[in-house]
Design an enzyme around this catalytic site. Structure first.
Site: not given
Ligand code: 5GP
Ligand code: ZN
Length: 131
Positions: A97, A99
């Site tokens: 993903h 951001h």
């Molecule tokens: P990472 O930490 O892997 O770069 O980003 C994962 C992102 O996914 C985090 O910013 C977190 O807030 C988001 N996230 C985790 N679970 C969910 C969810 O169930 N729904 C949404 N919309 N975002 C989520």
């Protein structure tokens, strides 16, 4: 099935900013700044190393379009486009993903700072990378 695959399937609800055949973009549940959005390929892959070329090419088209749309509509001044790769970098969901984090002011709740540490010999670094 991972949490983003469940969101893509619709078993977990989300706020969809954009969708096409290959990606969805949803509001991050934890809004770092107003409009913080995740761009997620529909086909599960753990990270960029694991993604196929078509997916990456498509993401490369969608990211500028969406970041421009979000920055404009939210009246932001710029944005970060960030993808954490691996646990050490802060990846918490093992489904690729990106951001999009709109920026409004210097003290927004995100710090991305490139601190220079030691000064390695750059030719050595190059040798390490390229052999
Ligand atoms: P990472 O930490 O892997 O770069 O980003 C994962 C992102 O996914 C985090 O910013 C977190 O807030 C988001 N996230 C985790 N679970 C969910 C969810 O169930 N729904 C949404 N919309 N975002 C989520
Ligand atoms: Zn997944």
């Amino acid at each position: 099935m991972c949490i983003f695959c469940q969101i893509i399937e619709g078993t977990i609800p989300s706020y969809k900013v954009y969708e096409d055949d290959h990606v969805i973009a949803i509001l991050d549940i934890a809004q770092v700044t107003y409009g913080h959005t995740l761009v997620i390929p529909k086909k599960h892959c753990n990270d960029i190393l694991d993604a196929d070329e078509e997916t990456m090419a498509h993401i490369a088209k969608v990211l500028p379009m969406l970041s421009n749309k979000i920055v404009t509509s939210c009246k932001a001044k710029g944005s970060h486009i960030i993808s954490n790769q691996g646990e050490i970098s802060g990846q918490t969901v093992d489904h690729l993903h990106f951001h999009i984090v709109p920026r409004y002011k210097e003290d927004d709740a995100i710090i991305v700072k490139f601190n220079e540490t030691n000064k390695p010999e750059l030719s050595e670094v190059l040798k390490t990378i390229n052999g």
